[in-house]
Design a protein around this motif. Structure first.
Motif, PDB file in Angstrom:
ATOM      1  N   THR A 150       8.018 -13.946   9.255  1.00 48.11           N
ATOM      2  CA  THR A 150       9.460 -14.498   8.643  1.00 48.11           C
ATOM      3  C   THR A 150      10.204 -15.285   9.895  1.00 48.11           C
ATOM      4  OG1 THR A 150       9.498 -11.966   8.732  1.00 48.11           O
ATOM      5  CG2 THR A 150      11.521 -12.786   9.890  1.00 48.11           C
ATOM      6  N   GLY A 151      11.072 -15.684   8.780  1.00 48.97           N
ATOM      7  CA  GLY A 151      12.329 -16.407  10.691  1.00 48.97           C
ATOM      8  C   GLY A 151      13.454 -16.394  10.801  1.00 48.97           C
ATOM      9  N   PHE A 152      14.163 -16.335  11.380  1.00 47.16           N
ATOM     10  CA  PHE A 152      15.510 -16.246  11.443  1.00 47.16           C
ATOM     11  C   PHE A 152      16.431 -16.891  12.626  1.00 47.16           C
ATOM     12  CE2 PHE A 152      14.258 -12.559  14.379  1.00 47.16           C
ATOM     13  CZ  PHE A 152      14.981 -12.605  15.281  1.00 47.16           C
ATOM     14  N   LEU A 153      18.015 -16.596  12.353  1.00 46.69           N
ATOM     15  CA  LEU A 153      18.649 -16.701  13.670  1.00 46.69           C
ATOM     16  C   LEU A 153      19.663 -16.848  13.245  1.00 46.69           C
ATOM     17  CD1 LEU A 153      20.886 -19.292  12.661  1.00 46.69           C
ATOM     18  CD2 LEU A 153      18.261 -20.500  12.084  1.00 46.69           C
ATOM     19  N   VAL A 154      20.494 -16.467  14.487  1.00 44.75           N
ATOM     20  CA  VAL A 154      21.777 -15.625  14.380  1.00 44.75           C
ATOM     21  C   VAL A 154      22.871 -16.686  15.439  1.00 44.75           C
ATOM     22  CG1 VAL A 154      23.349 -13.563  15.305  1.00 44.75           C
ATOM     23  CG2 VAL A 154      21.022 -12.972  14.865  1.00 44.75           C
ATOM     24  N   LYS A 155      23.882 -16.910  15.082  1.00 42.25           N
ATOM     25  CA  LYS A 155      25.034 -17.413  15.625  1.00 42.25           C
ATOM     26  C   LYS A 155      26.104 -16.841  15.888  1.00 42.25           C
ATOM     27  CE  LYS A 155      25.810 -21.866  13.656  1.00 42.25           C
ATOM     28  NZ  LYS A 155      26.038 -23.351  12.772  1.00 42.25           N
ATOM     29  N   HIS A 156      26.494 -16.670  16.827  1.00 40.98           N
ATOM     30  CA  HIS A 156      27.679 -16.264  17.671  1.00 40.98           C
ATOM     31  C   HIS A 156      28.593 -17.031  17.056  1.00 40.98           C
ATOM     32  CE1 HIS A 156      30.564 -14.748  21.059  1.00 40.98           C
ATOM     33  NE2 HIS A 156      31.563 -13.949  19.908  1.00 40.98           N
ATOM     34  N   GLY A 157      30.252 -17.371  16.157  1.00 35.74           N
ATOM     35  CA  GLY A 157      30.877 -18.819  15.864  1.00 35.74           C
ATOM     36  C   GLY A 157      29.733 -19.998  15.329  1.00 35.74           C
ATOM     37  N   ASP A 158      30.459 -20.410  16.736  1.00 38.49           N
ATOM     38  CA  ASP A 158      29.114 -21.899  15.999  1.00 38.49           C
ATOM     39  C   ASP A 158      28.042 -21.823  17.223  1.00 38.49           C
ATOM     40  OD1 ASP A 158      31.050 -23.127  14.771  1.00 38.49           O
ATOM     41  OD2 ASP A 158      32.622 -24.265  16.041  1.00 38.49           O
ATOM     42  N   SER A 159      27.498 -21.007  18.053  1.00 44.36           N
ATOM     43  CA  SER A 159      26.625 -20.894  19.131  1.00 44.36           C
ATOM     44  C   SER A 159      25.161 -20.247  18.905  1.00 44.36           C
ATOM     45  CB  SER A 159      26.891 -20.947  20.700  1.00 44.36           C
ATOM     46  OG  SER A 159      28.156 -21.237  20.717  1.00 44.36           O
ATOM     47  N   LEU A 160      24.679 -21.029  18.881  1.00 43.39           N
ATOM     48  CA  LEU A 160      22.906 -19.837  18.503  1.00 43.39           C
ATOM     49  C   LEU A 160      22.664 -19.954  19.561  1.00 43.39           C
ATOM     50  CD1 LEU A 160      20.987 -19.919  16.132  1.00 43.39           C
ATOM     51  CD2 LEU A 160      19.880 -22.241  17.755  1.00 43.39           C
ATOM     52  N   ILE A 161      22.692 -18.220  19.544  1.00 40.70           N
ATOM     53  CA  ILE A 161      22.073 -17.103  20.238  1.00 40.70           C
ATOM     54  C   ILE A 161      21.290 -16.624  20.513  1.00 40.70           C
ATOM     55  CG2 ILE A 161      24.075 -16.870  21.192  1.00 40.70           C
ATOM     56  CD1 ILE A 161      24.572 -14.328  19.902  1.00 40.70           C
ATOM     57  N   SER A 162      19.961 -16.298  18.822  1.00 41.63           N
ATOM     58  CA  SER A 162      18.876 -15.988  19.532  1.00 41.63           C
ATOM     59  C   SER A 162      18.013 -16.325  17.433  1.00 41.63           C
ATOM     60  CB  SER A 162      18.745 -14.608  18.388  1.00 41.63           C
ATOM     61  OG  SER A 162      18.008 -13.585  18.584  1.00 41.63           O
ATOM     62  N   TRP A 163      16.776 -16.906  17.762  1.00 39.96           N
ATOM     63  CA  TRP A 163      15.838 -16.913  17.073  1.00 39.96           C
ATOM     64  C   TRP A 163      14.601 -16.543  16.509  1.00 39.96           C
ATOM     65  CZ3 TRP A 163      18.392 -19.993  20.638  1.00 39.96           C
ATOM     66  CH2 TRP A 163      17.197 -20.729  21.620  1.00 39.96           C
ATOM     67  N   LYS A 164      13.960 -16.567  16.137  1.00 40.36           N
ATOM     68  CA  LYS A 164      12.555 -16.404  16.149  1.00 40.36           C
ATOM     69  C   LYS A 164      11.778 -16.677  14.602  1.00 40.36           C
ATOM     70  CE  LYS A 164      11.704 -12.498  17.714  1.00 40.36           C
ATOM     71  NZ  LYS A 164      10.994 -11.457  18.480  1.00 40.36           N
ATOM     72  N   THR A 220      15.574  -9.555  11.079  1.00 37.18           N
ATOM     73  CA  THR A 220      16.543  -9.655  11.578  1.00 37.18           C
ATOM     74  C   THR A 220      18.242  -8.484  11.619  1.00 37.18           C
ATOM     75  OG1 THR A 220      16.474 -11.429   9.971  1.00 37.18           O
ATOM     76  CG2 THR A 220      18.671 -11.148  10.835  1.00 37.18           C
ATOM     77  N   VAL A 221      17.832  -7.421  10.429  1.00 37.66           N
ATOM     78  CA  VAL A 221      19.178  -6.600  10.637  1.00 37.66           C
ATOM     79  C   VAL A 221      19.085  -5.672  12.140  1.00 37.66           C
ATOM     80  CG1 VAL A 221      20.055  -4.281   9.909  1.00 37.66           C
ATOM     81  CG2 VAL A 221      19.395  -6.401   8.114  1.00 37.66           C
ATOM     82  N   SER A 222      17.755  -5.648  12.794  1.00 36.13           N
ATOM     83  CA  SER A 222      17.524  -5.017  13.535  1.00 36.13           C
ATOM     84  C   SER A 222      17.844  -5.569  14.250  1.00 36.13           C
ATOM     85  CB  SER A 222      16.215  -4.954  13.470  1.00 36.13           C
ATOM     86  OG  SER A 222      15.343  -4.071  13.220  1.00 36.13           O
ATOM     87  N   GLU A 223      17.976  -6.902  15.143  1.00 36.69           N
ATOM     88  CA  GLU A 223      18.191  -8.430  15.590  1.00 36.69           C
ATOM     89  C   GLU A 223      19.856  -7.937  16.081  1.00 36.69           C
ATOM     90  OE1 GLU A 223      17.603 -11.127  18.820  1.00 36.69           O
ATOM     91  OE2 GLU A 223      16.248  -9.333  18.200  1.00 36.69           O
ATOM     92  N   ILE A 224      20.440  -7.677  14.761  1.00 38.33           N
ATOM     93  CA  ILE A 224      21.774  -8.446  14.520  1.00 38.33           C
ATOM     94  C   ILE A 224      22.093  -6.857  15.416  1.00 38.33           C
ATOM     95  CG2 ILE A 224      23.597  -7.314  13.164  1.00 38.33           C
ATOM     96  CD1 ILE A 224      22.103  -9.807  11.130  1.00 38.33           C
TER      97      ILE A 224
END
Length: 267
Positions: free
Chosen positions: A184-198, A220-224
């Motif tokens: 599994t690979g995911f990334l989470v962005k807040h606006g233009d900023s990358l704040i979480s990835w795995k 990914t939903v759990s991370e969100i």
């Protein structure tokens, strides 16, 4: 110690209180902390580990080596097997100095704090900590040579205010040749900023690519959910719902229809 906030008066009061109880030295605006470097620009704050990366390259003795264009060789299949059933070729020898490999992977793991581009390669190599082989060490050194390309590459924390969050996820079905588990690979962005990835291997074997993609979405939903809860505690508003992007049509259909308990066909 880092002191952060949007009220300069409150920050100064906090420093004064600490000064009364402890002997402290104010180093001013944040520039360097635990191997991470911070610099400011018109776009926001840039966070990287350039000094740490350069020290790693020097410690591995490859300062004069040619940089690699990718973290891992696309066609290379790293395995723990002594004999490859598919190719019919015996594997390479185990390393006599396991500690050197373990130290290298530990340093690369710390570097993933600001380098999402090496997460997949590092998580792959971290599976061979107990019985590393020469090929595993060579793959680890290739990641260091890839870092040599751009040792100052890092994360931009944008100063543009945003209340929107979006996430992207994907899965590599049956990517692990040892267990046939997906990654599994995911990334989470807040606006233009990358704040979480795995990048992480899934805990169970998926029987279809749709199932592996669905598991990736669930992770990914759990991370969100965790991040939105953290933002709520910090008083930061997030516009709901959060957009989650996935490239599997079958997994999206399963997610939008809770009554559908099928695992989907291979895609």
């Amino acid at each position: 110690m880092l002191i952060a906030g949007d009220d300069l008066t409150l920050i100064q009061d906090t420093k004064d209180k600490l000064q009364q109880a402890f002997k402290i030295k104010d180093l001013g605006p944040l520039k360097f902390f635990l191997g991470m470097e911070f610099s400011r620009s018109k776009e926001g704050i840039i966070m990287n580990q350039r000094k740490y990366a350069m020290e790693l390259i020097s410690d591995m003795g490859i300062s004069g080596a040619k940089p690699a264009s990718t973290p891992l060789d696309l066609n290379q299949k790293l395995t723990i097997k002594e004999y490859d059933d598919i190719s019919g070729v015996f594997g390479d020898d185990e390393l006599t100095d396991k500690e050197s490999y373990q130290k290298l992977i530990g340093k690369l793991l710390y570097l993933t704090l600001t380098r999402p581009d090496i997460c997949y390669g590092v998580q792959t190599l971290s599976q061979f900590m107990q019985r590393p082989k020469k090929s595993h060490m060579e793959a680890g050194l290739r990641i260091v040579r890839y870092i040599k390309n751009q040792p100052g590459l890092g994360i931009l924390l944008s100063n543009r205010k945003s209340e929107h969050m979006q996430a992207y996820c994907d899965a590599d079905w049956g990517a692990c040749p040892n267990t046939r588990k997906s990654v599994t690979g995911f990334l989470v962005k807040h606006g233009d900023s990358l704040i979480s990835w795995k990048s992480k291997k899934q805990s169970t074997v998926s029987r279809s690519s749709a199932e592996s993609e669905y598991r990736s979405m669930a992770t990914t939903v759990s991370e969100i959910v965790w991040i939105t809860g953290l933002f709520k505690e910090l008083g930061q508003k997030i516009v709901l719902p959060v957009h989650l992007f996935c490239d599997s049509k079958a997994a999206l259909q399963i997610a939008t229809n809770p009554k559908d308990t099928t695992r989907g066909q291979n895609t």
